[in-house]
Design a protein around this motif. Structure first.
Motif, PDB file in Angstrom:
ATOM      1  N   GLU A   1      -1.724 -38.552 -70.333  1.00  0.00           N
ATOM      2  CA  GLU A   1      -1.196 -37.232 -70.007  1.00  0.00           C
ATOM      3  C   GLU A   1       0.326 -37.178 -70.095  1.00  0.00           C
ATOM      4  N   ILE A   2       0.969 -38.323 -70.257  1.00  0.00           N
ATOM      5  CA  ILE A   2       2.424 -38.358 -70.422  1.00  0.00           C
ATOM      6  C   ILE A   2       2.750 -38.032 -71.878  1.00  0.00           C
ATOM      7  N   GLU A   3       3.428 -36.931 -72.090  1.00  0.00           N
ATOM      8  CA  GLU A   3       3.759 -36.482 -73.444  1.00  0.00           C
ATOM      9  C   GLU A   3       5.211 -36.760 -73.819  1.00  0.00           C
ATOM     10  N   TYR A   4       6.070 -36.898 -72.803  1.00  0.00           N
ATOM     11  CA  TYR A   4       7.495 -37.080 -73.057  1.00  0.00           C
ATOM     12  C   TYR A   4       8.036 -38.154 -72.124  1.00  0.00           C
ATOM     13  N   LEU A   5       8.989 -38.925 -72.625  1.00  0.00           N
ATOM     14  CA  LEU A   5       9.687 -39.931 -71.835  1.00  0.00           C
ATOM     15  C   LEU A   5      11.179 -39.689 -71.970  1.00  0.00           C
TER      16      LEU A   5
END
Length: 259
Positions: free
Chosen positions: A57-61
């Motif tokens: 669910e992590i799309e951006y860092l």
């Protein structure tokens, strides 16, 4: 693990080690602000699961800067994740080690604290697995009021150098500031006065504090320590100078006593 002190903004704080990582909701999933050390990835996944979130669910860092305790397990997340960083971070990330070309440690107490840690934690050598950014990753040069809003986050990216040349912070419209290492509240007992323990450029560092104070920021969420009122920066402005920094590196001088 929801941090309700983000004033109504859906934010989740994870602390897989000494670094606080923050998750913000976007239109497509989550944006993660920073990672921890390389060896903290399993703990990060466990804390993520406790929060009911799958790593996919992590799309951006968003990387506030290139140091080992902020990008250590970044490579574990890169598949399917877009990285956001300052353009000065690109070469520093690829180098795989903390840039120590200028500046120094804040004071003698911090120096000896780091020296003890270097003895107790041999794997702490200020390096990290090199990170190679890709064409689809997003680099900013200066303040950016567009990028986060396009992702569905009501906020701005502020350029806040001084700790490192590539340091950036996230300012939400409600006054919440995720500052990375532009300021910190741990360990206050070491006399840090809300400064980071290592500064590359003191003048830049205080210019960044002045920018933060004039930005509308109200509550500061550092990568190290508990949140605090932004007025703490005003109270401690100018507490250190270039002359006060300790240039000797306790990591590279680990064996200096023997030779």
């Amino acid at each position: 693990m929801t941090d309700d002190a983000t004033n109504g903004v859906t934010g989740i704080k994870l602390s897989p080690g000494s670094t606080n990582c923050y998750l913000l909701e976007t239109d497509r999933g989550y944006l993660l602000i920073d990672t921890g050390y390389e060896w903290e990835y399993r703990t990060f996944l466990a804390q993520l699961a406790d929060a009911g979130i799958d790593v996919d669910e992590i799309e951006y860092l968003l990387l506030t800067h290139h140091h080992d305790d902020h990008v250590g397990f970044a490579n574990e997340l890169l598949d399917g994740v877009t990285v956001i960083a300052h353009e000065a971070a690109e070469a520093l990330l690829r180098a795989g080690e903390n840039d120590r070309s200028g500046g120094g440690l804040l004071n003698r107490r911090v120096y000896y604290l780091a020296k003890v840690r270097s003895w107790l934690t041999p794997e702490w050598d200020l390096t990290f697995p090199p990170v190679t950014l890709r064409d689809d990753d997003m680099l900013v040069d200066g303040d950016d009021d567009r990028l986060l809003r396009e992702l569905g986050i009501d906020g701005t990216i502020l350029e806040t150098p001084g700790h490192t040349p590539d340091s950036i912070s996230v300012l939400l419209d409600d006054g919440t500031l995720f500052c990375g290492d532009a300021a910190m509240s741990r360990p206050l007992w070491a006399g840090i006065e809300y400064h980071t323990i290592f500064i590359t450029d003191v003048d830049q560092y205080y210019e960044s504090w002045q920018k933060i104070l004039g930005s509308g920021a109200k509550r500061v969420y550092p990568a190290h320590g508990d949140p605090f009122d932004v007025e703490r920066l005003r109270e401690h402005m100018g507490a250190y100078s270039d002359d006060a920094l300790i240039e000797t590196d306790p990591i590279t001088s680990r064996y200096a006593d023997f030779g």
